[in-house]
Design an enzyme around this catalytic site. Structure first.
Site, mmCIF file in Angstrom:
data_model
loop_
_atom_site.group_PDB
_atom_site.id
_atom_site.type_symbol
_atom_site.label_atom_id
_atom_site.label_comp_id
_atom_site.label_asym_id
_atom_site.label_seq_id
_atom_site.Cartn_x
_atom_site.Cartn_y
_atom_site.Cartn_z
ATOM 1 N N CYS A 96 -22.961 -24.864 70.708
ATOM 2 C CA CYS A 96 -21.460 -23.740 70.575
ATOM 3 C C CYS A 96 -22.386 -22.976 70.981
ATOM 4 O O CYS A 96 -21.886 -22.249 72.082
ATOM 5 C CB CYS A 96 -20.949 -24.094 69.847
ATOM 6 S SG CYS A 96 -19.659 -22.842 69.064
ATOM 7 N N SER A 122 -16.505 -15.498 61.157
ATOM 8 C CA SER A 122 -16.211 -16.541 61.844
ATOM 9 C C SER A 122 -15.330 -16.303 60.413
ATOM 10 O O SER A 122 -14.512 -17.582 60.740
ATOM 11 C CB SER A 122 -17.468 -17.293 61.454
ATOM 12 O OG SER A 122 -18.354 -16.424 60.454
ATOM 13 N N GLY A 123 -15.127 -15.561 59.797
ATOM 14 C CA GLY A 123 -14.900 -15.912 58.436
ATOM 15 C C GLY A 123 -15.329 -15.945 57.259
ATOM 16 O O GLY A 123 -15.498 -16.024 55.880
ATOM 17 N N GLY A 124 -16.653 -16.033 57.446
ATOM 18 C CA GLY A 124 -18.035 -16.391 56.609
ATOM 19 C C GLY A 124 -18.761 -14.773 55.372
ATOM 20 O O GLY A 124 -17.999 -13.767 56.487
ATOM 21 N N VAL A 125 -19.441 -15.076 55.151
ATOM 22 C CA VAL A 125 -19.720 -14.280 54.564
ATOM 23 C C VAL A 125 -20.684 -13.226 55.483
ATOM 24 O O VAL A 125 -21.273 -12.206 55.564
ATOM 25 C CB VAL A 125 -20.593 -14.458 52.702
ATOM 26 C CG1 VAL A 125 -21.106 -15.036 52.519
ATOM 27 C CG2 VAL A 125 -21.177 -13.062 52.205
ATOM 28 N N ASP A 126 -21.883 -14.532 56.015
ATOM 29 C CA ASP A 126 -22.213 -14.065 56.617
ATOM 30 C C ASP A 126 -22.225 -12.745 58.092
ATOM 31 O O ASP A 126 -23.215 -11.959 58.416
ATOM 32 C CB ASP A 126 -23.630 -15.267 57.421
ATOM 33 C CG ASP A 126 -24.338 -15.655 56.079
ATOM 34 O OD1 ASP A 126 -24.568 -14.860 55.127
ATOM 35 O OD2 ASP A 126 -23.992 -16.712 56.313
ATOM 36 N N CYS A 177 -17.885 -29.428 62.770
ATOM 37 C CA CYS A 177 -16.585 -28.112 62.300
ATOM 38 C C CYS A 177 -15.241 -29.181 63.212
ATOM 39 O O CYS A 177 -14.211 -28.726 62.336
ATOM 40 C CB CYS A 177 -16.625 -26.071 62.929
ATOM 41 S SG CYS A 177 -16.975 -26.729 64.115
ATOM 42 N N GLY A 234 -24.068 -13.170 62.752
ATOM 43 C CA GLY A 234 -24.459 -13.304 60.751
ATOM 44 C C GLY A 234 -25.445 -14.309 61.004
ATOM 45 O O GLY A 234 -26.073 -14.766 60.047
ATOM 46 N N ALA A 255 -18.993 -11.279 66.369
ATOM 47 C CA ALA A 255 -18.176 -12.305 65.873
ATOM 48 C C ALA A 255 -18.251 -12.678 64.450
ATOM 49 O O ALA A 255 -19.281 -12.595 63.869
ATOM 50 C CB ALA A 255 -19.333 -13.419 66.858
#
Length: 365
Positions: free
Chosen positions: A101, A8-12, A198, A125, A6
């Site tokens: 979520c 998310s578009g984040g670094v983790d 979010c 992440g 999965a």
């Protein structure tokens, strides 16, 4: 294993996917579109699941050389997270949409589809650790206490944990994750973390709720029932709130008042002194266990009532499906609707939704 990452578009999540690839797993990346009309751009650390996030996730997947897809979960997210959030506030409770979520989307809807498609696990992440215990798989806190996310994962069941993969749980710090992302050439290495809710990227929860459910004038009362002000909708208040009360009658001692209770049926908000926020007992029915089920009876544990709260030593009792918790020292400002996560050391025992609280300070006239 066949891993669905999965992203998310984040670094983790990008580094988690990278580690899964490096470990030799067959990895496919997926980004969840949670809104049919998602924002185009983030504003610093506000907002997530935007078009920009989807593009960042795709670039990370391309860098890792893995297949990448975007799955539309917007309808499920609206029904299970956004509508639930509104309904909980209307009922005078304080919900945690991130936990909902995780419970309904990332480790229910997503995991169900992943298993149907032949994947062995979903990789995220999150900062948490899975360990083999004497009675099976256990969920534990992450090595980095500052980033530990075991609280928001407390809703996961043992069956769900058996199909999850948390590559970041043993990482000592977030700084090392960012450094690793930079070394791997991932463009999200310095991307800010997301904060706030979010689907309310501007952070104005009160205004957002007013737009969704409207306004209705009601009374603000003290603990004796005396009217000390008015408001335009009980749904806009939560236990522990101090600002925005607009009280017309000062407290006898001149000290600030705080929201102690929200009564949606009568559209009333109860306020009182800060010391009245001390809570000597909490209870609830809707619970789950992160691994082996807890036997009925009394047991010692630590209880955490917010994502970044300190865990409190307590005695818990499970009887006829209902959990009652008495802390060694009172909790501060607990609201119905919050989630209480129970720990045995670093291990997550399980969680329940609080539906009853008892003040440690008696009412005086």
């Amino acid at each position: 294993m066949r891993i669905l990452a999965a992203m998310s578009g984040g670094v983790d999540s990008a580094v988690a996917a990278a580690r899964a690839v490096e470990a030799g797993h067959e990895v496919v990346g997926v980004h969840l579109a949670l809104s049919r009309a998602g924002g185009t751009l983030r504003t610093g650390s506000r907002g997530c699941c935007t078009i920009e996030d989807a593009m960042d996730a795709r670039r990370a997947a391309d860098r890792l050389g893995i297949p990448f897809y975007v799955w539309d979960f917007s309808e499920r997210f609206r029904d299970d997270v956004i509508d639930d959030f509104i309904a909980e506030y209307q009922a005078g409770r304080t919900p945690n949409p991130c936990m909902r979520c995780n419970e309904k989307i990332k480790f229910a809807a997503l995991l169900e589809r992943a298993i149907e498609l032949g994947f062995d696990a979903v990789c995220t992440g999150h900062y948490a650790t899975l360990l083999d215990g004497p009675d099976g798989l256990e969920l534990h806190r992450a090595s980095d206490a500052a980033k530990d996310q075991s609280y928001v994962l407390g809703v996961l069941t043992g069956e769900q944990l058996a199909h999850t993969y948390f590559p970041l749980g043993s990482t000592p710090s977030k700084a090392l994750v960012r450094a690793e992302a930079a070394e791997r050439g991932l463009t999200v290495a310095q991307k800010p973390d997301s904060h706030d809710i979010c689907f309310i990227p501007d952070g104005d929860t009160r205004g957002w709720l007013a737009e969704k459910v409207g306004t209705a004038t009601g009374d603000v009362v003290d603990r004796t029932g005396a009217v000390v002000g008015t408001h335009e909708g009980a749904h806009a208040f939560t236990v522990g709130q101090r600002r925005g009360l607009s009280l017309g009658v000062p407290a006898p001692d001149g000290k600030p008042r705080f929201v102690l209770e929200v009564r949606p049926v009568s559209n009333t908000v109860v306020v009182g002194p800060k010391e009245a926020l001390a809570t000597s007992e909490i209870a609830g029915e809707r619970h789950s266990w992160a691994g082996r089920p807890q036997a009925e009876g009394e047991f010692a544990c630590h209880v955490q009532i917010r994502a970044h709260a300190e865990p409190v030593p307590a005695r818990a009792t499970l009887l006829d499906g209902r959990i009652t918790v008495v802390p060694e020292t009172p909790f501060d400002g607990v609201a119905p609707g919050q989630t209480a996560v129970l720990y045995d050391g670093t291990r997550v025992i399980g969680q329940f939704t609080i539906d009853r609280t008892v003040s440690a300070v008696p009412v005086t006239a």
